[in-house]
Motif scaffolding. Structure first.
Motif, PDB file in Angstrom:
ATOM      1  N   UNK A   1       0.845  -1.182   0.000  1.00  0.00           N
ATOM      2  CA  UNK A   1       0.000   0.000   0.000  1.00  0.00           C
ATOM      3  C   UNK A   1       0.885   1.237   0.000  1.00  0.00           C
ATOM      4  N   UNK A   2       0.310   2.352  -0.433  1.00  0.00           N
ATOM      5  CA  UNK A   2       1.052   3.600  -0.421  1.00  0.00           C
ATOM      6  C   UNK A   2       0.624   4.478   0.740  1.00  0.00           C
ATOM      7  N   UNK A   3       1.589   5.065   1.440  1.00  0.00           N
ATOM      8  CA  UNK A   3       1.303   5.965   2.556  1.00  0.00           C
ATOM      9  C   UNK A   3       1.854   7.346   2.227  1.00  0.00           C
ATOM     10  N   UNK A   4       0.993   8.346   2.272  1.00  0.00           N
ATOM     11  CA  UNK A   4       1.412   9.713   2.004  1.00  0.00           C
ATOM     12  C   UNK A   4       1.978  10.326   3.278  1.00  0.00           C
ATOM     13  N   UNK A   5       3.210  10.828   3.196  1.00  0.00           N
ATOM     14  CA  UNK A   5       3.859  11.404   4.372  1.00  0.00           C
ATOM     15  C   UNK A   5       4.018  12.918   4.262  1.00  0.00           C
ATOM     16  N   UNK A   6       3.783  13.426   3.064  1.00  0.00           N
ATOM     17  CA  UNK A   6       3.812  14.880   2.873  1.00  0.00           C
ATOM     18  C   UNK A   6       2.856  15.210   1.738  1.00  0.00           C
ATOM     19  N   UNK A   7       2.130  16.351   1.893  1.00  0.00           N
ATOM     20  CA  UNK A   7       1.124  16.688   0.885  1.00  0.00           C
ATOM     21  C   UNK A   7       0.939  18.197   0.847  1.00  0.00           C
TER      22      UNK A   7
ATOM     23  N   UNK B   1      -4.284  28.303  -7.928  1.00  0.00           N
ATOM     24  CA  UNK B   1      -4.039  29.654  -8.449  1.00  0.00           C
ATOM     25  C   UNK B   1      -2.986  30.385  -7.623  1.00  0.00           C
ATOM     26  N   UNK B   2      -1.930  29.660  -7.277  1.00  0.00           N
ATOM     27  CA  UNK B   2      -0.803  30.249  -6.564  1.00  0.00           C
ATOM     28  C   UNK B   2      -0.972  30.349  -5.058  1.00  0.00           C
ATOM     29  N   UNK B   3      -2.136  30.015  -4.531  1.00  0.00           N
ATOM     30  CA  UNK B   3      -2.387  30.115  -3.100  1.00  0.00           C
ATOM     31  C   UNK B   3      -2.351  28.724  -2.466  1.00  0.00           C
ATOM     32  N   UNK B   4      -1.578  28.602  -1.414  1.00  0.00           N
ATOM     33  CA  UNK B   4      -1.507  27.320  -0.700  1.00  0.00           C
ATOM     34  C   UNK B   4      -2.790  27.119   0.106  1.00  0.00           C
ATOM     35  N   UNK B   5      -3.507  26.038  -0.196  1.00  0.00           N
ATOM     36  CA  UNK B   5      -4.744  25.754   0.536  1.00  0.00           C
ATOM     37  C   UNK B   5      -4.603  24.544   1.439  1.00  0.00           C
ATOM     38  N   UNK B   6      -3.518  23.821   1.291  1.00  0.00           N
ATOM     39  CA  UNK B   6      -3.308  22.635   2.118  1.00  0.00           C
ATOM     40  C   UNK B   6      -1.818  22.336   2.187  1.00  0.00           C
ATOM     41  N   UNK B   7      -1.342  22.022   3.392  1.00  0.00           N
ATOM     42  CA  UNK B   7       0.040  21.605   3.569  1.00  0.00           C
ATOM     43  C   UNK B   7       0.141  20.741   4.816  1.00  0.00           C
ATOM     44  N   UNK B   8       0.710  19.549   4.637  1.00  0.00           N
ATOM     45  CA  UNK B   8       0.927  18.677   5.787  1.00  0.00           C
ATOM     46  C   UNK B   8       2.248  17.949   5.625  1.00  0.00           C
ATOM     47  N   UNK B   9       3.044  17.963   6.703  1.00  0.00           N
ATOM     48  CA  UNK B   9       4.233  17.129   6.780  1.00  0.00           C
ATOM     49  C   UNK B   9       4.381  16.679   8.223  1.00  0.00           C
ATOM     50  N   UNK B  10       5.540  16.232   8.606  1.00  0.00           N
ATOM     51  CA  UNK B  10       5.723  15.716   9.962  1.00  0.00           C
ATOM     52  C   UNK B  10       5.602  16.790  11.036  1.00  0.00           C
ATOM     53  N   UNK B  11       5.769  18.056  10.643  1.00  0.00           N
ATOM     54  CA  UNK B  11       5.827  19.116  11.639  1.00  0.00           C
ATOM     55  C   UNK B  11       4.608  20.032  11.636  1.00  0.00           C
ATOM     56  N   UNK B  12       3.858  20.072  10.555  1.00  0.00           N
ATOM     57  CA  UNK B  12       2.775  21.061  10.491  1.00  0.00           C
ATOM     58  C   UNK B  12       1.602  20.572   9.665  1.00  0.00           C
ATOM     59  N   UNK B  13       0.488  21.234   9.919  1.00  0.00           N
ATOM     60  CA  UNK B  13      -0.721  21.000   9.128  1.00  0.00           C
ATOM     61  C   UNK B  13      -1.426  22.332   8.956  1.00  0.00           C
ATOM     62  N   UNK B  14      -1.535  22.777   7.718  1.00  0.00           N
ATOM     63  CA  UNK B  14      -2.245  24.013   7.400  1.00  0.00           C
ATOM     64  C   UNK B  14      -3.344  23.696   6.393  1.00  0.00           C
ATOM     65  N   UNK B  15      -4.574  24.081   6.732  1.00  0.00           N
ATOM     66  CA  UNK B  15      -5.707  23.894   5.831  1.00  0.00           C
ATOM     67  C   UNK B  15      -6.459  25.211   5.734  1.00  0.00           C
ATOM     68  N   UNK B  16      -6.717  25.637   4.533  1.00  0.00           N
ATOM     69  CA  UNK B  16      -7.377  26.920   4.313  1.00  0.00           C
ATOM     70  C   UNK B  16      -8.719  26.985   5.043  1.00  0.00           C
ATOM     71  N   UNK B  17      -9.033  28.174   5.540  1.00  0.00           N
ATOM     72  CA  UNK B  17     -10.286  28.376   6.250  1.00  0.00           C
ATOM     73  C   UNK B  17     -11.495  28.174   5.344  1.00  0.00           C
TER      74      UNK B  17
ATOM     75  N   UNK C   1      -9.337  19.453  12.621  1.00  0.00           N
ATOM     76  CA  UNK C   1      -7.957  19.721  12.210  1.00  0.00           C
ATOM     77  C   UNK C   1      -6.982  19.021  13.141  1.00  0.00           C
ATOM     78  N   UNK C   2      -7.270  19.050  14.444  1.00  0.00           N
ATOM     79  CA  UNK C   2      -6.392  18.377  15.410  1.00  0.00           C
ATOM     80  C   UNK C   2      -6.383  16.871  15.182  1.00  0.00           C
ATOM     81  N   UNK C   3      -7.551  16.303  14.874  1.00  0.00           N
ATOM     82  CA  UNK C   3      -7.613  14.870  14.600  1.00  0.00           C
ATOM     83  C   UNK C   3      -6.811  14.505  13.354  1.00  0.00           C
TER      84      UNK C   3
END
Length: 368
Positions: free
Chosen positions: A114-120, A125-141, A150-152
């Motif tokens: 199986x494949x496991x995503x560890x960074x995404x 349109x040039x705006x970051x709406x999602x970012x997750x890695x081992x240290x952070x998680x940012x999701x657009x409002x 988000x915590x889960x």
């Protein structure tokens, strides 16, 4: 449309390899191969073992976690490059989707087939709406997730795709770039017919091609297709209720098509099926599409494949297809040494319509 793709550490591709379809040259012929400023059709060449098949499979990695259509069961075997087998594989896709630029990058490892995503990361349109890695998680409002949700997601241990999560859990307005991305990936198609027939995407399960022809009343149409592209004449018997075997009429005798068809003709049956089915395909990659064909037959099939609106790319070793009558120099690619480039970028010579590209290729003009 797919604008750009890059992959690092996948199978034989140790170093980053990028394929940019967004910068066609200014040729004035065969403009149907270009759409909205991007290359729509192309043919990929390369030495044996250069990685043409693996490149196609890498392109379709995104389908393994964003699409619900058919997957290659053993896809995650021999996933990362052997030299760095314990490191993740990095993918980068850039799409032009109904006026939106969508850049989707992720890193994935294979575990227990199986494949496991560890960074995404997802940019619209040039705006970051999602970012997750081992240290952070940012999701657009704009997605309206609660702090608890988000915590889960931040603490989740199952390495789910956040893009896939948002598609399944968040109501999105019609035309949202995320929905356009999903629709594009759901309608991607990879197929080949060598020792075994296999495909990825577009459909949710396998199909019996002869059953498809019989049930849809396409026997005569299939016969016309075979005659048009290959000159072969077949007459098919009416279908028998409850039986999914295509019979030929030969001297008034009924003989199963599979008994009398050559390897190349059987492959034409597969091509016919997908030509019928790929009308709504967004992106098509056919590996060794003409492995059993005469060069003139390959040419006729290529013309059919490239006449539709979808992006279609094929791999081959047939240099007869290297012709400005079929495509143009920015649509012929050579994959070798962990690079893929259009032939017009592999020479200082100005390639014109009157040039014999096959002769130049065989003469080493493009480095082979």
């Amino acid at each position: 449309m797919l604008k750009k793709f890059a992959v690092t550490n996948y199978r034989g591709f140790k170093n980053r390899m990028e394929w940019d379809l967004s910068h066609p040259s200014n040729y004035t012929f065969n403009n149907d191969a270009i759409r909205n400023g991007m290359i729509k059709n192309g043919i990929i060449y390369g030495p044996n073992g250069a990685g043409k098949s693996n490149f196609g499979l890498a392109l379709f990695d995104i389908a393994n976690h964003l699409s619900h259509k058919w997957k290659k069961p053993d896809y995650y075997l021999n996933y990362a490059c052997a030299a760095h087998y314990d490191e993740p594989v990095d993918f980068e896709y850039t799409f032009a989707l109904d006026g939106h630029d969508v850049v989707y990058t992720y890193s994935k490892v294979a575990a227990e087939l199986k494949g496991e995503i560890i960074r995404e990361q997802l940019l619209i349109d040039g705006k970051e709406v999602l970012m997750k890695d081992n240290e952070r998680l940012n999701i657009s409002e704009e997605f309206g997730l609660t702090e608890v949700a988000i915590e889960n997601l931040k603490e989740s241990a199952n390495n789910i795709s956040l893009v896939n999560y948002l598609l399944g859990a968040v109501p999105l307005p019609k035309g949202h770039a995320l929905l356009l991305l999903r629709d594009f990936v759901e309608n991607m198609l990879f197929f080949r017919s060598l020792d075994n027939r296999e495909f990825i995407g577009l459909k949710e399960g396998g199909s019996n091609i002869e059953e498809y022809i019989i049930k849809n009343g396409l026997a005569d149409d299939f016969a016309d297709y075979l005659h048009e592209v290959s000159g072969q004449v077949f007459q098919f018997a009416p279908g028998i209720p409850g039986e999914n075997v295509l019979y030929c009429l030969m001297d008034s005798r009924k003989i199963p098509f599979q008994w009398v068809a050559s390897t190349g003709t059987k492959n034409l049956e597969l091509q016919y099926y997908w030509l019928k089915e790929m009308g709504n395909a967004s992106f098509v990659f056919i590996d060794e599409f003409d492995a059993f064909y005469h060069h003139e037959l390959s040419y006729q099939i290529s013309k059919r494949l490239f006449e539709g609106p979808n992006q279609v790319f094929v791999t081959t070793h047939d240099t007869f297809l290297l012709s400005n009558d079929l495509l143009r120099p920015d649509c012929f690619f050579i994959l070798r040494n962990n690079e893929i480039k259009a032939i017009c970028d592999l020479t200082d010579k100005e390639l014109r319509f009157g040039h014999n590209l096959e002769k130049l290729y065989r003469g080493g003009t493009f480095g082979l």
